[in-house]
Design a protein around this motif. Structure first.
Motif, mmCIF file in Angstrom:
data_model
loop_
_atom_site.group_PDB
_atom_site.id
_atom_site.type_symbol
_atom_site.label_atom_id
_atom_site.label_comp_id
_atom_site.label_asym_id
_atom_site.label_seq_id
_atom_site.Cartn_x
_atom_site.Cartn_y
_atom_site.Cartn_z
ATOM 1 N N GLN A 1 46.944 37.479 45.492
ATOM 2 C CA GLN A 1 46.849 36.135 46.053
ATOM 3 C C GLN A 1 48.225 35.503 46.196
ATOM 4 O OE1 GLN A 1 45.062 32.607 43.811
ATOM 5 N NE2 GLN A 1 43.358 33.200 45.138
ATOM 6 N N LYS A 2 49.062 35.654 45.187
ATOM 7 C CA LYS A 2 50.383 35.027 45.201
ATOM 8 C C LYS A 2 51.299 35.664 46.233
ATOM 9 C CE LYS A 2 51.969 33.959 41.227
ATOM 10 N NZ LYS A 2 52.534 34.049 39.844
ATOM 11 N N ARG A 3 51.239 36.992 46.368
ATOM 12 C CA ARG A 3 52.130 37.712 47.280
ATOM 13 C C ARG A 3 51.504 37.949 48.660
ATOM 14 N NH1 ARG A 3 53.650 42.989 44.038
ATOM 15 N NH2 ARG A 3 54.707 43.429 46.027
ATOM 16 N N HIS A 4 50.312 37.425 48.871
ATOM 17 C CA HIS A 4 49.615 37.534 50.158
ATOM 18 C C HIS A 4 49.432 38.999 50.567
ATOM 19 C CE1 HIS A 4 50.077 33.203 50.624
ATOM 20 N NE2 HIS A 4 51.373 33.338 50.387
ATOM 21 N N ILE A 5 49.082 39.822 49.598
ATOM 22 C CA ILE A 5 48.781 41.228 49.853
ATOM 23 C C ILE A 5 47.300 41.337 50.177
ATOM 24 C CG2 ILE A 5 48.682 43.535 48.841
ATOM 25 C CD1 ILE A 5 51.090 42.756 47.131
ATOM 26 N N THR A 6 46.996 41.840 51.350
ATOM 27 C CA THR A 6 45.612 41.783 51.837
ATOM 28 C C THR A 6 44.835 43.081 51.655
ATOM 29 O OG1 THR A 6 46.358 42.376 54.059
ATOM 30 C CG2 THR A 6 46.215 40.033 53.538
ATOM 31 N N SER A 7 45.460 44.115 51.144
ATOM 32 C CA SER A 7 44.743 45.391 50.984
ATOM 33 C C SER A 7 45.464 46.257 49.967
ATOM 34 C CB SER A 7 44.649 46.128 52.334
ATOM 35 O OG SER A 7 45.933 46.412 52.838
ATOM 36 N N ASP A 8 44.843 47.395 49.647
ATOM 37 C CA ASP A 8 45.421 48.376 48.730
ATOM 38 C C ASP A 8 45.771 47.728 47.389
ATOM 39 O OD1 ASP A 8 46.074 50.955 48.131
ATOM 40 O OD2 ASP A 8 48.080 50.887 49.005
ATOM 41 N N GLY A 9 44.820 46.964 46.858
ATOM 42 C CA GLY A 9 45.081 46.177 45.659
ATOM 43 C C GLY A 9 45.397 47.007 44.426
ATOM 44 N N TYR A 10 44.804 48.186 44.298
ATOM 45 C CA TYR A 10 45.031 48.966 43.083
ATOM 46 C C TYR A 10 46.471 49.459 43.004
ATOM 47 C CZ TYR A 10 44.424 52.305 39.308
ATOM 48 O OH TYR A 10 44.544 52.978 38.115
ATOM 49 N N LEU A 11 47.033 49.890 44.125
ATOM 50 C CA LEU A 11 48.399 50.406 44.112
ATOM 51 C C LEU A 11 49.446 49.312 44.297
ATOM 52 C CD1 LEU A 11 47.989 53.726 46.148
ATOM 53 C CD2 LEU A 11 48.090 53.425 43.670
ATOM 54 N N GLN A 12 49.073 48.217 44.942
ATOM 55 C CA GLN A 12 50.055 47.180 45.241
ATOM 56 C C GLN A 12 50.070 46.041 44.225
ATOM 57 O OE1 GLN A 12 52.248 47.437 47.750
ATOM 58 N NE2 GLN A 12 51.346 49.395 48.364
ATOM 59 N N CYS A 13 48.943 45.761 43.596
ATOM 60 C CA CYS A 13 48.840 44.582 42.725
ATOM 61 C C CYS A 13 48.454 44.904 41.287
ATOM 62 C CB CYS A 13 47.807 43.595 43.296
ATOM 63 S SG CYS A 13 48.091 43.095 45.006
ATOM 64 N N PHE A 14 47.719 45.979 41.093
ATOM 65 C CA PHE A 14 47.204 46.315 39.769
ATOM 66 C C PHE A 14 48.356 46.715 38.845
ATOM 67 C CE2 PHE A 14 44.734 48.647 36.617
ATOM 68 C CZ PHE A 14 43.531 47.945 36.582
ATOM 69 N N PRO A 15 48.505 46.089 37.686
ATOM 70 C CA PRO A 15 49.597 46.455 36.776
ATOM 71 C C PRO A 15 49.488 47.923 36.360
ATOM 72 C CG PRO A 15 48.579 44.389 36.100
ATOM 73 C CD PRO A 15 47.697 44.971 37.149
ATOM 74 N N GLN A 16 50.576 48.656 36.554
ATOM 75 C CA GLN A 16 50.587 50.090 36.246
ATOM 76 C C GLN A 16 51.681 50.387 35.217
ATOM 77 O OE1 GLN A 16 48.321 51.974 37.469
ATOM 78 N NE2 GLN A 16 47.607 50.933 39.326
ATOM 79 N N ARG A 17 51.381 51.340 34.377
ATOM 80 C CA ARG A 17 52.406 51.830 33.457
ATOM 81 C C ARG A 17 53.203 52.937 34.139
ATOM 82 N NH1 ARG A 17 47.995 51.633 29.491
ATOM 83 N NH2 ARG A 17 48.293 49.818 28.143
ATOM 84 N N ARG A 18 54.356 53.222 33.648
ATOM 85 C CA ARG A 18 55.185 54.307 34.130
ATOM 86 C C ARG A 18 55.308 55.377 33.049
ATOM 87 N NH1 ARG A 18 53.934 52.580 38.215
ATOM 88 N NH2 ARG A 18 55.183 51.533 39.817
#
Length: 506
Positions: free
Chosen positions: A284-301
């Motif tokens: 919502q904050k970054r106006h990302i409209t798709s691919d939420g798991y890879l673009q928005c979901f917090p991921q560990r490295r």
């Protein structure tokens, strides 16, 4: 010696004049073109996906089913045979140009025109086709495997009845390619159904119910057996990657507060709940409209591909509990993503040097650097056409071509039914992305673009051949062939196996 040379010269001139040498000339041209394209892409353009699969093929990391294990296995086999990871990109080029040669040869046999057969072969140089020929992507493998099945079906259709062994050998090969297509792309099943029907109809022009059931059973058994064999050979880690789709829907349709409540209602653990809420907030904050798991979901490295495998049931339960309540928002969101896929092309050219954030190219890749001169030449070629003819790289155009292929009842030439089934495959493949498209990416419509281009080329060659015949000259003159009758008559079809070619519609 002089007499031998004269006899060879005479034989070659006769073969050129009567057309028997032309298919071999086409083979030489196709081989040269395929080699040139493979040289441009050498050692292969790698995406983040293929960079990961290269590590799996080399045994540097465990195979998982986030990406198709069958592709990692195929690459592993090629590397063991050749000792070089670039063999995969070279194989892709060989597959495309070999298939185009088969189609060009069929057009030559039908029309007797060297020019029209070369026009079919030239499909491989189309900017929206050549752009991905050497990119090691599962989408490319799907497209080339299905096109190979199409070419095999047309070949079987034209074989005489007495070529029994050749017919069944080709049908078995087509079935293997079709099974590979079904295994290499998780959403490819809808696209394989019409191509499977095309293969069956090439074997039996009017199959009864029992034959349909038997053929379907064999196809299912081959796919299931192939999947089991791949799993035994690679022992892939389970990821249940399908859960990415409901995650995408939930974080874009629901508000962060609604996501939190939905996670608690579904019994999600605290970590999943917090990550889902964080993903909704970030998108919502970054106006990302798709691919939420890879673009928005917090991921560990490093990226944990098994994270969703342990929580897929909860995610699916969240989706089934919430989407019926928010059906309007869900329909609006999916329409938004799908229309973006159709009307906003993305990644029409992939330069082969990017990997995911926090990752790096496999150490084997820098040992064979890309040719920057050829890469920039290819990029200029592709992006120039993307600027001047953008519809070639957009899903709506190939969706329209698929619809026309399916809905028109009769096409010039002998392949009406085959063209309709090819259009149906493309149409079903595009529509399958309506509930599943993660983002807008041209590679998702690469199969419709390839099949549509080939279909248009076949329609155009048949139309030109018919116009030439109607004008009073032979279709192949001055490029006459032994299969072309005298002037003033339409070219006759070669023997079509067990049936007469009526152009009948399914």
């Amino acid at each position: 010696m002089s007499g031998t040379v004269d006899r060879w010269t005479t034989a070659l001139r006769r073969a050129w004049k009567d057309g028997t040498a032309w298919p071999w000339c086409l083979a030489v041209i196709a081989a040269a073109c395929g080699y040139a394209v493979a040289t441009v892409f050498h050692p292969g353009y790698l995406s983040p996906d293929s960079n990961t699969q290269l590590g799996q093929a080399l045994g540097d990391e465990p195979v998982n089913d986030w990406h198709p294990p069958v592709m990692a296995l195929a690459w592993r086999i090629l590397i063991r045979i050749t000792g070089d990871f670039s063999s995969m990109a070279a194989t892709q080029a060989a597959m495309l140009w070999g298939t185009l040669w088969v189609l060009a040869r069929l057009v030559w046999k039908r029309t007797g025109s060297r020019g029209l057969s070369l026009a079919v072969l030239a499909v491989g140089f189309a900017p929206h086709i050549m752009n991905f020929t050497g990119v090691v992507w599962k989408d490319v493998h799907l497209a080339y495997a299905l096109l190979a099945v199409f070419a095999i079906a047309l070949t079987v259709r034209d074989l005489p009845r007495e070529r029994f062994r050749a017919r069944w050998a080709l049908l078995a090969l087509g079935l293997l390619f079709l099974a590979y297509a079904a295994l290499v792309r998780k959403n490819a099943i809808p696209a394989t159904i019409p191509v499977f029907a095309l293969l069956v109809l090439a074997a039996w022009p009017a199959p009864g119910r029992r034959r349909w059931l038997a053929a379907t059973g064999v196809f299912v058994a081959v796919v299931a057996g192939g999947s089991a064999a791949v799993n035994v050979a690679t022992a892939p880690l389970a990821t249940r990657v399908y859960a990415v789709i409901p995650v995408d829907d939930l974080v874009h349709v629901l508000t962060p507060d609604q996501v939190r409540a939905a996670a608690e209602q579904a019994g999600a653990d605290a970590d999943l709940r917090d990550r889902m809420v964080a993903a909704a907030v970030t998108c919502q904050k970054r106006h990302i409209t798709s691919d939420g798991y890879l673009q928005c979901f917090p991921q560990r490295r490093p990226f944990d591909v098994t994270y969703l495998d342990r929580r897929a049931d909860v995610v699916v339960r969240m989706w089934t509990q919430q989407m019926p309540k928010h059906w309007k928002g869900y329909a609006e969101y999916r329409a938004r993503v799908f229309t973006k896929l159709l009307f906003q092309s993305n990644q029409t050219f992939w330069n082969g040097s990017h990997v995911n954030a926090g990752a790096r190219l496999h150490p084997e890749v820098p040992k064979q650097p890309l040719n920057d001169t050829l890469r920039f030449a290819l990029q200029n070629y592709v992006t120039g056409f993307a600027r001047d003819l953008p519809m070639l790289f957009q899903g709506w155009f190939w969706l329209a071509v698929s619809l026309v292929l399916v809905l028109r009842r009769r096409w010039a030439g002998p392949y009406t039914r085959e063209l309709r089934l090819l259009g149906a495959s493309s149409l079903l493949y595009i529509l399958a992305y309506l509930p599943t498209a993660p983002e807008s990416n041209y590679r998702y419509v690469y199969w419709p673009a390839l099949s549509g281009t080939v279909a248009l080329a076949l329609v155009a060659t048949a139309f030109v051949a018919r116009r030439r015949a109607a004008a009073g000259g032979t279709a192949g003159e001055p490029d006459a062939s032994p299969t072309v009758p005298s002037a003033g008559r339409a070219p006759e079809a070669v023997p079509a196996g067990p049936r007469e070619d009526t152009g009948a519609v399914v």
